[in-house]
Design a protein around this motif. Structure first.
Motif, mmCIF file in Angstrom:
data_model
loop_
_atom_site.group_PDB
_atom_site.id
_atom_site.type_symbol
_atom_site.label_atom_id
_atom_site.label_comp_id
_atom_site.label_asym_id
_atom_site.label_seq_id
_atom_site.Cartn_x
_atom_site.Cartn_y
_atom_site.Cartn_z
ATOM 1 N N PHE A 58 18.461 -58.256 1.097
ATOM 2 C CA PHE A 58 18.036 -57.096 0.322
ATOM 3 C C PHE A 58 16.797 -56.469 0.950
ATOM 4 N N SER A 59 16.747 -55.141 0.929
ATOM 5 C CA SER A 59 15.579 -54.433 1.458
ATOM 6 C C SER A 59 14.418 -54.560 0.469
ATOM 7 N N GLU A 61 12.852 -52.157 -0.885
ATOM 8 C CA GLU A 61 13.081 -51.196 -1.969
ATOM 9 C C GLU A 61 14.050 -51.765 -3.001
ATOM 10 N N GLU A 62 15.119 -52.395 -2.527
ATOM 11 C CA GLU A 62 16.098 -52.982 -3.448
ATOM 12 C C GLU A 62 15.466 -54.098 -4.271
ATOM 13 N N GLN A 63 14.689 -54.956 -3.610
ATOM 14 C CA GLN A 63 14.039 -56.046 -4.325
ATOM 15 C C GLN A 63 13.033 -55.509 -5.346
ATOM 16 N N ARG A 65 13.025 -52.540 -6.851
ATOM 17 C CA ARG A 65 13.754 -51.927 -7.967
ATOM 18 C C ARG A 65 14.300 -52.997 -8.904
#
Length: 186
Positions: A58-59, A61-63, A65
């Motif tokens: 996961f990026s 940003e994904e983490q 969010r």
């Protein structure tokens, strides 16, 4: 005594130290420790959240969010929430459990508390738990937070671990010692 101070090293130690200093200065240590304990309980109960924390797929940003959504749902706010979002944004979630453990150790040392793990063969009555706590408080001269684990394999007695010290008074260990002594005699 220097040996009683928690040792925090590496990246997890740096994050934990920064969190501890910030929470102490803000006077919110108890709130932060309570919020982070709720987050840790959620980690333990939710395999998907654990996967998010452990995975490098996961990026940032994904983490961030996902962590923000989890924190909102759990109503975790303030310093604890900001800390967890920062850890996610810096792609350090994989080490969050080490950070939280180091933070708990710093808070305990700050409060003059010591953690003890007492392993017993069957669940303890509250009076026995209180007696064990009182005995450990007396021996250490500190406020001991007792975590009781039940392990029927020890057969009876108890195993007490306080810091790096351990006393094994289990029936299993005593029986094994007798067994080895009998082998040497025979």
């Amino acid at each position: 005594m220097a040996g009683d101070e928690p040792i925090v090293a590496g990246m997890a130690g740096r994050y934990a130290t920064a969190l501890f200093e910030l929470a102490r200065e803000a006077g919110t240590l108890d709130t932060v420790i309570r919020d982070l304990a709720r987050f840790e309980a959620m980690l333990a109960d939710n395999p998907d959240l654990m996967r998010l924390v452990r995975s490098a797929v996961f990026s940032a940003e994904e983490q961030t969010r996902a962590i923000t959504a989890v924190l909102t749902k759990a109503k975790i706010e303030g310093i604890a929430a900001n800390f967890l979002r920062l850890v996610a944004a810096n792609r350090r979630l994989f080490a969050v459990r080490d950070m939280l453990r180091a933070f708990r150790e710093m808070v305990a040392a700050h409060k003059g508390e010591v953690a003890a793990v007492v392993t017993v063969a069957e669940p303890l009555a509250e009076t026995h738990r209180a007696e064990i706590k009182a005995a450990l408080d007396g021996v250490t001269g500190k406020n001991v937070q007792v975590d009781v684990k039940v392990d029927p394999a020890i057969i009876g007695g108890l195993v007490v671990k306080v810091g790096s010290r351990m006393v094994d008074g289990s029936l299993r260990t005593k029986l094994n010692a007798i067994k080895h002594a009998m082998k040497e005699v025979g």
